[in-house]
Scaffold this motif. Structure first.
Motif, PDB file in Angstrom:
ATOM      1  N   LYS A  65       0.802  -1.220   0.000  1.00  0.00           N
ATOM      2  CA  LYS A  65       0.000   0.000   0.000  1.00  0.00           C
ATOM      3  C   LYS A  65       0.836   1.270   0.000  1.00  0.00           C
ATOM      4  O   LYS A  65       0.458   2.270  -0.613  1.00  0.00           O
ATOM      5  CB  LYS A  65      -0.961  -0.027   1.182  1.00  0.00           C
TER       6      LYS A  65
ATOM      7  N   ASP B 108       3.721   1.777  -1.404  1.00  0.00           N
ATOM      8  CA  ASP B 108       4.309   2.006  -2.728  1.00  0.00           C
ATOM      9  C   ASP B 108       3.284   1.934  -3.853  1.00  0.00           C
ATOM     10  O   ASP B 108       3.650   2.122  -5.023  1.00  0.00           O
ATOM     11  CB  ASP B 108       5.401   0.972  -2.996  1.00  0.00           C
ATOM     12  N   LYS B 109       2.020   1.640  -3.514  1.00  0.00           N
ATOM     13  CA  LYS B 109       0.945   1.523  -4.511  1.00  0.00           C
ATOM     14  C   LYS B 109       1.301   0.495  -5.585  1.00  0.00           C
ATOM     15  O   LYS B 109       1.208   0.748  -6.791  1.00  0.00           O
ATOM     16  CB  LYS B 109       0.661   2.888  -5.160  1.00  0.00           C
TER      17      LYS B 109
ATOM     18  N   LYS C 224      -5.107  -5.301 -15.456  1.00  0.00           N
ATOM     19  CA  LYS C 224      -5.294  -3.890 -15.126  1.00  0.00           C
ATOM     20  C   LYS C 224      -6.024  -3.760 -13.788  1.00  0.00           C
ATOM     21  O   LYS C 224      -6.901  -4.567 -13.468  1.00  0.00           O
ATOM     22  CB  LYS C 224      -6.083  -3.181 -16.220  1.00  0.00           C
TER      23      LYS C 224
ATOM     24  N   TYR D  72      -8.637   0.548  -7.300  1.00  0.00           N
ATOM     25  CA  TYR D  72      -7.189   0.456  -7.124  1.00  0.00           C
ATOM     26  C   TYR D  72      -6.458   1.096  -8.307  1.00  0.00           C
ATOM     27  O   TYR D  72      -5.363   0.679  -8.673  1.00  0.00           O
ATOM     28  CB  TYR D  72      -6.772  -1.001  -6.956  1.00  0.00           C
ATOM     29  N   SER D  73      -7.053   2.119  -8.873  1.00  0.00           N
ATOM     30  CA  SER D  73      -6.503   2.755 -10.069  1.00  0.00           C
ATOM     31  C   SER D  73      -5.128   3.376  -9.838  1.00  0.00           C
ATOM     32  O   SER D  73      -4.366   3.574 -10.786  1.00  0.00           O
ATOM     33  CB  SER D  73      -7.471   3.820 -10.587  1.00  0.00           C
ATOM     34  N   GLU D  74      -4.788   3.672  -8.578  1.00  0.00           N
ATOM     35  CA  GLU D  74      -3.487   4.277  -8.275  1.00  0.00           C
ATOM     36  C   GLU D  74      -2.361   3.244  -8.224  1.00  0.00           C
ATOM     37  O   GLU D  74      -1.187   3.613  -8.142  1.00  0.00           O
ATOM     38  CB  GLU D  74      -3.552   5.022  -6.938  1.00  0.00           C
ATOM     39  N   TYR D  75      -2.720   1.970  -8.286  1.00  0.00           N
ATOM     40  CA  TYR D  75      -1.724   0.911  -8.148  1.00  0.00           C
ATOM     41  C   TYR D  75      -1.128   0.520  -9.503  1.00  0.00           C
ATOM     42  O   TYR D  75      -1.825   0.486 -10.523  1.00  0.00           O
ATOM     43  CB  TYR D  75      -2.337  -0.325  -7.503  1.00  0.00           C
ATOM     44  N   LYS D  76       0.163   0.201  -9.475  1.00  0.00           N
ATOM     45  CA  LYS D  76       0.828  -0.345 -10.648  1.00  0.00           C
ATOM     46  C   LYS D  76       0.879  -1.859 -10.505  1.00  0.00           C
ATOM     47  O   LYS D  76       1.271  -2.373  -9.461  1.00  0.00           O
ATOM     48  CB  LYS D  76       2.244   0.221 -10.770  1.00  0.00           C
TER      49      LYS D  76
END
Length: 251
Positions: free
Chosen positions: A100, A102-103, A233, A238-242
């Motif tokens: 969380k 470091d996303k 994707k 959780y759009s901020e996560y890579k």
């Protein structure tokens, strides 16, 4: 230095000490048989419980140097595990690990070792550490398993305490090399800072057990990601996560 590594992990009154009974177990086969019986509790029920870890140096066992708190849900091979800024959700197809801070969302295939099952974790450690002595002791309402390991190895000793009535794990105390807990590039060869000592005492406590009810959606990986063609994707939540894929052939 952050000593406790996120991946990882009750005394009876004097009156009952005189009624304690102990059974020496001199081979790992008997030890694993005892643990397998106790582990059945976690495999037969869907459980939720809180976890708390404390760390101390063997030089000063009374002084807590670090602590972590978390939570786990287990339902068969599916589980949810949260500790500090890391969350892990697993089902029969995916393991989703969220870092969380470091996303980062890390996707992989499930493995045989259930990360949320404390007994399964300890079985894996015991198999590789080399047991020299072990005993099963009952004192009042608590059953304890004590294990000693080969001198000079990564582990020195381990004690697990269970509630005899429910079969639930209450606490664990294990003494291990401090370098195993250090988040440094040196790993096992890293130098231990002055005052920490060669061995560390880690105690874990398992509390507030509840049976899971209607929480199957908690293990649904669709809440985290979706697949578009060959690409994974993150969902809107959780759009901020890579997303990183750890298993090359993940479907």
């Amino acid at each position: 230095m952050k000593v406790l590594r996120t991946g990882l992990m009750m005394l009876c009154s004097i009156a009952v000490l005189h009624t304690a009974k102990a059974q020496e177990v001199n081979d790992t086969a008997k030890l694993f048989a005892e643990m397998k019986t106790l582990q059945g509790v976690y495999q037969q029920k869907a459980l939720s419980f809180d976890i708390r870890y404390t760390y101390a140096s063997e030089l000063h066992p009374e002084q807590v140097l670090d602590s972590l708190s978390g939570h786990a849900d287990i339902a068969g091979s599916s589980y949810y595990y949260q500790m500090a800024n890391t969350e892990m959700t697993a089902n029969d197809k995916y393991v989703v690990t969220l870092f969380k801070e470091d996303k980062i969302m890390y996707l992989s295939k499930p493995v045989a070792l259930n990360a949320a099952d404390p007994l399964e974790q300890m079985r894996a450690s015991i198999r590789t550490a080399g047991v020299t002595r072990c005993s099963v002791t009952e004192k009042g309402a608590v059953k304890s398993i004590s294990v000693g390991f080969k001198e000079g190895g990564p582990y020195k000793e381990l004690q697990m305490n269970f509630d005899k009535s429910s079969g639930y794990l209450i606490s664990m105390r294990y003494v291990l090399k401090t370098t195993m807990l250090m988040e440094t590039t040196g790993g096992a060869n890293a130098e231990v800072p002055e005052g920490y000592g060669e061995y560390a005492i880690v105690q874990s406590y398992y509390e507030h057990y509840k049976q899971l009810s209607g929480k199957e959606k908690a293990f649904d990986s669709a809440q985290f990601f979706y697949k578009e063609g060959d690409e994974f994707k993150p969902t809107a939540a959780y759009s901020e996560y890579k997303v990183f894929v750890g298993s090359p052939d993940l479907q």
